[in-house]
Design a protein around this motif. Structure first.
Motif, PDB file in Angstrom:
ATOM      1  N   VAL A  18      69.868  69.041  34.170  1.00  0.00           N
ATOM      2  CA  VAL A  18      70.960  68.430  34.923  1.00  0.00           C
ATOM      3  C   VAL A  18      71.408  69.428  35.990  1.00  0.00           C
ATOM      4  O   VAL A  18      72.010  70.457  35.684  1.00  0.00           O
ATOM      5  CB  VAL A  18      72.136  68.053  33.994  1.00  0.00           C
ATOM      6  CG1 VAL A  18      73.243  67.400  34.808  1.00  0.00           C
ATOM      7  CG2 VAL A  18      71.671  67.145  32.862  1.00  0.00           C
ATOM      8  N   SER A  19      71.063  69.124  37.248  1.00  0.00           N
ATOM      9  CA  SER A  19      71.393  70.049  38.332  1.00  0.00           C
ATOM     10  C   SER A  19      71.270  69.338  39.670  1.00  0.00           C
ATOM     11  O   SER A  19      70.189  68.877  40.034  1.00  0.00           O
ATOM     12  CB  SER A  19      70.448  71.259  38.311  1.00  0.00           C
ATOM     13  OG  SER A  19      70.591  72.032  39.479  1.00  0.00           O
ATOM     14  N   ASP A  20      72.366  69.276  40.404  1.00  0.00           N
ATOM     15  CA  ASP A  20      72.315  68.711  41.756  1.00  0.00           C
ATOM     16  C   ASP A  20      71.338  69.476  42.631  1.00  0.00           C
ATOM     17  O   ASP A  20      70.538  68.882  43.359  1.00  0.00           O
ATOM     18  CB  ASP A  20      73.706  68.770  42.412  1.00  0.00           C
ATOM     19  CG  ASP A  20      74.678  67.736  41.866  1.00  0.00           C
ATOM     20  OD1 ASP A  20      74.230  66.684  41.376  1.00  0.00           O
ATOM     21  OD2 ASP A  20      75.895  67.990  41.931  1.00  0.00           O
ATOM     22  N   ARG A  21      71.399  70.799  42.564  1.00  0.00           N
ATOM     23  CA  ARG A  21      70.578  71.619  43.464  1.00  0.00           C
ATOM     24  C   ARG A  21      69.102  71.568  43.110  1.00  0.00           C
ATOM     25  O   ARG A  21      68.256  71.495  44.002  1.00  0.00           O
ATOM     26  CB  ARG A  21      71.108  73.048  43.496  1.00  0.00           C
ATOM     27  CG  ARG A  21      72.462  73.120  44.211  1.00  0.00           C
ATOM     28  CD  ARG A  21      73.019  74.507  44.247  1.00  0.00           C
ATOM     29  NE  ARG A  21      73.499  74.867  42.920  1.00  0.00           N
ATOM     30  CZ  ARG A  21      74.060  76.022  42.603  1.00  0.00           C
ATOM     31  NH1 ARG A  21      74.202  76.954  43.515  1.00  0.00           N
ATOM     32  NH2 ARG A  21      74.480  76.259  41.385  1.00  0.00           N
ATOM     33  N   ALA A  22      68.767  71.599  41.820  1.00  0.00           N
ATOM     34  CA  ALA A  22      67.355  71.472  41.448  1.00  0.00           C
ATOM     35  C   ALA A  22      66.845  70.072  41.796  1.00  0.00           C
ATOM     36  O   ALA A  22      65.726  69.913  42.279  1.00  0.00           O
ATOM     37  CB  ALA A  22      67.160  71.762  39.964  1.00  0.00           C
ATOM     38  N   TYR A  23      67.677  69.066  41.566  1.00  0.00           N
ATOM     39  CA  TYR A  23      67.287  67.692  41.896  1.00  0.00           C
ATOM     40  C   TYR A  23      67.051  67.542  43.391  1.00  0.00           C
ATOM     41  O   TYR A  23      66.117  66.875  43.833  1.00  0.00           O
ATOM     42  CB  TYR A  23      68.369  66.715  41.428  1.00  0.00           C
ATOM     43  CG  TYR A  23      68.039  65.269  41.694  1.00  0.00           C
ATOM     44  CD1 TYR A  23      67.150  64.578  40.882  1.00  0.00           C
ATOM     45  CD2 TYR A  23      68.622  64.592  42.764  1.00  0.00           C
ATOM     46  CE1 TYR A  23      66.839  63.255  41.120  1.00  0.00           C
ATOM     47  CE2 TYR A  23      68.325  63.265  43.012  1.00  0.00           C
ATOM     48  CZ  TYR A  23      67.432  62.598  42.189  1.00  0.00           C
ATOM     49  OH  TYR A  23      67.125  61.285  42.438  1.00  0.00           O
ATOM     50  N   GLY A  24      67.900  68.188  44.205  1.00  0.00           N
ATOM     51  CA  GLY A  24      67.781  68.093  45.652  1.00  0.00           C
ATOM     52  C   GLY A  24      66.762  69.033  46.261  1.00  0.00           C
ATOM     53  O   GLY A  24      66.581  69.044  47.477  1.00  0.00           O
ATOM     54  N   GLY A  25      66.092  69.854  45.440  1.00  0.00           N
ATOM     55  CA  GLY A  25      65.084  70.759  45.951  1.00  0.00           C
ATOM     56  C   GLY A  25      65.633  72.018  46.602  1.00  0.00           C
ATOM     57  O   GLY A  25      64.898  72.750  47.269  1.00  0.00           O
ATOM     58  N   VAL A  26      66.921  72.295  46.398  1.00  0.00           N
ATOM     59  CA  VAL A  26      67.525  73.498  46.974  1.00  0.00           C
ATOM     60  C   VAL A  26      66.929  74.747  46.325  1.00  0.00           C
ATOM     61  O   VAL A  26      66.707  75.752  46.981  1.00  0.00           O
ATOM     62  CB  VAL A  26      69.063  73.479  46.810  1.00  0.00           C
ATOM     63  CG1 VAL A  26      69.688  74.782  47.273  1.00  0.00           C
ATOM     64  CG2 VAL A  26      69.654  72.280  47.538  1.00  0.00           C
TER      65      VAL A  26
END
Length: 193
Positions: A18-26
């Motif tokens: 669960v991670s916005d940044r990992a999900y977004g490829g950051v």
């Protein structure tokens, strides 16, 4: 916790990062692959980590899909802190039917000596149908500590969820010995007043 608790043959696990940044490829997901490797080493069949954003509905959907697929163990990593988008415990609470507070507390306690902020993790543990659901922090250190705790209990938990009985003869022998150690008499448990 010491010891190891191997899962039953054919036991399957799923990892949800669960991670916005990992999900977004950051940045790349580091805790999910570490968790996959650790669960495989414990004896689970486990595929690559599924990455979802810090959105309650998406997390809930991933957990419910694991339960519907008959997965024995689903472990999340991330979203257990105090940030405004840390909603993994809320999503998990939407799914689990029977909480396992002792496991959640053991997971928090595992890292607190090295990282005092570990006690701020709001992660839950519980069951939904025959699936064990566990929340771990999003750090690689938190995942390592969590795997250390899970290694000692998760196989037994999965066996119980599969209906293998509450206890084995070895469990009773160990309990009898513990009682004897505390009272001096074999198999006699102390009574509370």
């Amino acid at each position: 916790m010491s010891g190891s608790s191997s899962p039953p043959p054919g036991a399957r696990a799923r990892v949800v990062t669960v991670s916005d940044r990992a999900y977004g490829g950051v940045y790349p997901d580091r805790s999910g692959p570490l968790l996959v490797t650790g669960l495989a080493a414990l004896g689970f069949a486990v595929g690559p980590a599924q990455v979802v954003p810090d959105e309650r509905e998406r997390i809930t959907a991933a957990l419910r899909a694991a339960v519907a697929d008959g997965i024995d163990l689903v472990v999340t990593t991330g979203g257990t802190g105090l940030g405004p988008r840390d909603v993994t415990p809320e999503a998990t609470g939407d799914v689990i039917e029977r909480p396992i507070p002792g496991l959640a507390e053991a997971l928090r306690a595992a890292g607190r000596d090295a990282v005092p902020a570990a006690v701020l993790s709001r992660g839950l543990a519980g069951t939904a149908a025959a699936t064990l659901v566990v929340n771990l922090p999003g750090s690689t250190g938190g995942v390592r500590d969590g795997l250390g705790v899970l290694a000692g209990v998760v196989g037994h938990a999965v066996a119980q969820l599969r209906g293998a009985g509450d206890h084995t003869a070895a469990d009773h022998t160990a309990a009898d010995q513990t009682a004897a150690d505390h009272t001096g008499a074999p198999g006699v448990a102390e009574t509370a007043e």
